[in-house]
Design a protein around this motif. Structure first.
Motif, short mmCIF file in Angstrom:
data_model
loop_
_atom_site.label_atom_id
_atom_site.label_comp_id
_atom_site.label_asym_id
_atom_site.label_seq_id
_atom_site.Cartn_x
_atom_site.Cartn_y
_atom_site.Cartn_z
N LYS A 26 57.84 6.52 56.12
CA LYS A 26 57.86 5.73 54.89
C LYS A 26 59.31 5.53 54.50
N ILE A 27 59.70 4.26 54.32
CA ILE A 27 61.09 3.92 54.02
C ILE A 27 61.20 3.45 52.58
N LYS A 28 62.05 4.14 51.82
CA LYS A 28 62.31 3.73 50.44
C LYS A 28 63.50 2.77 50.46
N ASN A 29 63.36 1.62 49.81
CA ASN A 29 64.40 0.59 49.80
C ASN A 29 64.82 0.18 51.22
N PRO A 30 63.88 -0.28 52.02
CA PRO A 30 64.21 -0.65 53.42
C PRO A 30 65.20 -1.80 53.48
N VAL A 31 66.04 -1.79 54.50
CA VAL A 31 67.00 -2.88 54.73
C VAL A 31 66.24 -4.14 55.12
N SER A 32 65.17 -3.96 55.89
CA SER A 32 64.33 -5.07 56.32
C SER A 32 62.91 -4.55 56.48
N ARG A 33 61.94 -5.43 56.34
CA ARG A 33 60.55 -5.02 56.58
C ARG A 33 60.21 -5.05 58.06
N ASN A 34 61.13 -5.60 58.86
CA ASN A 34 60.94 -5.63 60.31
C ASN A 34 61.69 -4.47 60.96
N ILE A 35 60.99 -3.62 61.65
CA ILE A 35 61.60 -2.49 62.35
C ILE A 35 61.14 -2.48 63.80
N GLN A 47 57.37 1.26 76.15
CA GLN A 47 56.49 0.75 75.10
C GLN A 47 57.37 0.21 73.97
N GLN A 48 57.27 -1.07 73.69
CA GLN A 48 58.11 -1.69 72.67
C GLN A 48 57.24 -2.12 71.49
N ASN A 49 57.53 -1.54 70.34
CA ASN A 49 56.73 -1.80 69.14
C ASN A 49 57.60 -2.46 68.07
N LYS A 50 57.31 -3.71 67.78
CA LYS A 50 58.00 -4.40 66.69
C LYS A 50 57.03 -4.45 65.52
N LEU A 51 57.40 -3.78 64.44
CA LEU A 51 56.48 -3.55 63.34
C LEU A 51 56.92 -4.22 62.05
N LEU A 52 55.95 -4.48 61.19
CA LEU A 52 56.20 -4.98 59.85
C LEU A 52 55.75 -3.90 58.87
N LEU A 53 56.68 -3.43 58.03
CA LEU A 53 56.33 -2.40 57.06
C LEU A 53 55.26 -2.91 56.11
N ASP A 54 54.36 -2.01 55.69
CA ASP A 54 53.36 -2.43 54.70
C ASP A 54 53.99 -2.48 53.31
N GLU A 55 53.19 -2.78 52.30
CA GLU A 55 53.73 -2.96 50.94
C GLU A 55 54.36 -1.69 50.39
N ASN A 56 54.04 -0.55 50.95
CA ASN A 56 54.61 0.72 50.51
C ASN A 56 55.79 1.17 51.37
N GLY A 57 56.21 0.32 52.31
CA GLY A 57 57.32 0.68 53.18
C GLY A 57 56.92 1.63 54.28
N ALA A 58 55.64 1.70 54.60
CA ALA A 58 55.15 2.67 55.60
C ALA A 58 54.94 1.99 56.96
N PHE A 59 55.00 2.81 57.99
CA PHE A 59 54.74 2.33 59.35
C PHE A 59 54.05 3.45 60.13
N GLU A 60 53.39 3.07 61.22
CA GLU A 60 52.71 4.05 62.06
C GLU A 60 52.59 3.54 63.48
N VAL A 61 52.88 4.42 64.44
CA VAL A 61 52.69 4.13 65.86
C VAL A 61 51.94 5.29 66.47
N GLU A 62 50.85 5.00 67.15
CA GLU A 62 50.11 6.02 67.87
C GLU A 62 50.06 5.63 69.34
N THR A 63 50.31 6.58 70.19
CA THR A 63 50.33 6.28 71.62
C THR A 63 49.91 7.51 72.40
N THR A 64 49.92 7.39 73.72
CA THR A 64 49.60 8.53 74.58
C THR A 64 50.74 8.73 75.56
N LEU A 65 51.04 9.98 75.84
CA LEU A 65 52.09 10.33 76.79
C LEU A 65 51.55 11.29 77.83
N ASN A 66 51.92 11.07 79.08
CA ASN A 66 51.60 11.99 80.16
C ASN A 66 52.74 12.97 80.42
#
Length: 469
Positions: A26-35, A47-66
């Motif tokens: 969760k990012i407070k006062n984000p520089v950009s909503r695109n991370i 794995q390349q994830n280009k994300l858009l922060l939600d209205e609360n500045g939060a982001f989430e990535v779930e993945t699997t690793l071997n």
């Protein structure tokens, strides 16, 4: 026999079953909503994830690793450095922070929190207290002071890591040891390269003060099947070996040839990884030529079950657009006068396209040799020497052109742009060059460097392109 084979496969399958990994923040006062969040698993596709922060500045990535992976986070495109961490299967991390001040404001939660706390303390000790950016022979005034500072900093970084030894896994601890060694030596190598060029002496361990030579070139942690997974350590081991055991016939500036000639010096796991990485680099650099195709077949024969084969095949597929005779990729950039220049402006002319930067020692070294090439073709009006700089600062770009008297047409790329020309041309490693024919198709991919064979090889290829109807 079939039952035994089935049981073996089942055992392997269960042993390598993917574990869930969760990265939240969760990012407070984000520089950009695109991370951007990039994950580079060992011996697997990134794995390349280009994300858009939600209205609360939060982001989430779930993945699997071997296996282990390197995590790169880009929360502020104005910052030069990405945030880098090691991930292991089953890691969970939650980070909360201010958009403009990650390290001073971040808090970590989750089972991977101690790892991330280590990185925060390492950053403060390395970049802030030790002023990492300004450590160089030139700024410190002498090579002796530079090497003493590097060795002191390595000790500082190891003491920080030791504080987290009991809080993290042995895998993480060992990989961080390898990463520290790589970081120190990646700081050292450009420095001694520049001094070797200036003094016109061979690039070897004699450029390292005797007091520090053994510690810098020793391979510690040792080569094994774990340390080979450190992102930069295999190449670090290769370069340190080349410094410690020089070979006049295959010197460090031709590191691929050195590796081929001295494979017995390396652990089998390092040989496989370095072979795969060099092969991918050669595919990226030269395309799928007859010579490269032969090397691919040799790799497949030697490592029929290699985890790197899918990555090599993916690299081949990505380079098909750069095959000889394929159309050159269009672009539009500004020159030193601020005018917009497009590839189409040079229709009917042969183009020598060179990607470079003021901070790239090998690039600058080739510029002197390139003057002979330009002089050879001084009366050839339908040959264009087109240089695209990857310099972040316009001032650095302009100063280098003037200082090294680099003739030709000069453009500067926006390397932070998602569709930069360097990315389009897959010129992540520089110097990187292409010869484009009159019909705007690729005539040569990564032709011989201007310095090779006194420029004769490059001159021959340029003359072939000019004479081609």
């Amino acid at each position: 026999m079939r039952t035994l084979l089935f049981c073996s496969l089942l055992t392997i399958s269960l042993a390598t079953f993917s574990q869930n990994v969760s990265i939240r923040g969760k990012i407070k006062n984000p520089v950009s909503r695109n991370i951007s969040i990039f994950i580079y698993p060992f011996a697997e596709k990134s794995q390349q994830n280009k994300l858009l922060l939600d209205e609360n500045g939060a982001f989430e990535v779930e993945t699997t690793l071997n296996d282990i992976a390197y995590l790169y986070c880009d929360f502020d495109k104005n910052k030069e450095e990405n945030l880098t961490f090691i991930l292991e299967p089953n890691d969970t991390i939650l980070m909360n922070f201010e958009g403009k001040d990650f390290w001073n404001t971040v808090s970590f939660q989750g089972n991977a929190a101690p790892k991330f706390e280590y990185y925060r303390e390492d950053f403060k000790k390395t970049f802030i207290e030790s002023d990492w950016k300004n450590i160089s022979s030139k700024k410190l005034g002498s090579p002796a002071l530079f090497f003493r500072k590097l060795m002191e900093l390595e000790d500082v970084k190891m003491r920080v890591l030791d504080k987290y030894k009991d809080k993290t896994s042995s895998t993480f601890y060992t990989l961080c040891q390898a990463d520290i060694k790589s970081d120190i030596n990646r700081k050292m190598l450009p420095d001694i390269y520049q001094r070797a060029q200036k003094l016109k002496v061979p690039l070897d361990s004699k450029l390292i003060p005797a007091l520090y030579r053994k510690k810098i070139t020793e391979i510690n942690p040792p080569q094994n099947e774990l340390t080979v997974k450190s992102e930069h350590y295999p190449n670090n081991v290769l370069y340190m070996t080349a410094l410690a055991y020089p070979d006049k016939k295959n010197d460090i500036e031709h590191i691929g040839d050195y590796f081929q000639a001295h494979k017995p010096l390396f652990h089998p796991a390092f040989v496989e990884v370095l072979s795969a990485e060099h092969l991918k680099e050669e595919i990226n650099y030269k395309g799928v030529s007859e010579e490269v195709t032969k090397k691919i077949k040799n790799f497949e024969k030697e490592y029929p079950d290699s985890r790197f084969l899918p990555l090599i095949k993916e690299t081949i597929a990505n380079k098909e657009i750069f095959a000889i005779g394929k159309p050159a990729l269009s672009f539009s950039l500004r020159d030193t006068a601020g005018r917009t220049v497009q590839l189409a402006d040079f229709k009917g002319k042969v183009i020598y396209l060179d990607f470079w930067a003021s901070w790239c020692g090998p690039c600058i070294a080739e510029m002197t040799s390139a003057k002979k090439i330009k002089n050879h073709f001084k009366d050839q009006t339908d040959l264009v020497f087109l240089y695209i700089s990857l310099d972040k600062k316009e001032s650095d770009w302009r100063k280098a052109i003037a200082k090294y008297q680099i003739g030709g047409t000069h453009l500067r790329d926006d390397i932070k742009a998602e569709e930069s020309v360097a990315n389009t041309y897959d010129a992540g490693s520089i110097p990187s060059s292409f010869i484009i024919g009159r019909d705007h198709t690729f005539h040569a991919i990564q032709p011989p460097a201007p310095s090779k064979n006194d420029g004769k090889d490059l001159i021959k290829i340029l003359e072939e392109a000019l004479n081609k109807k």
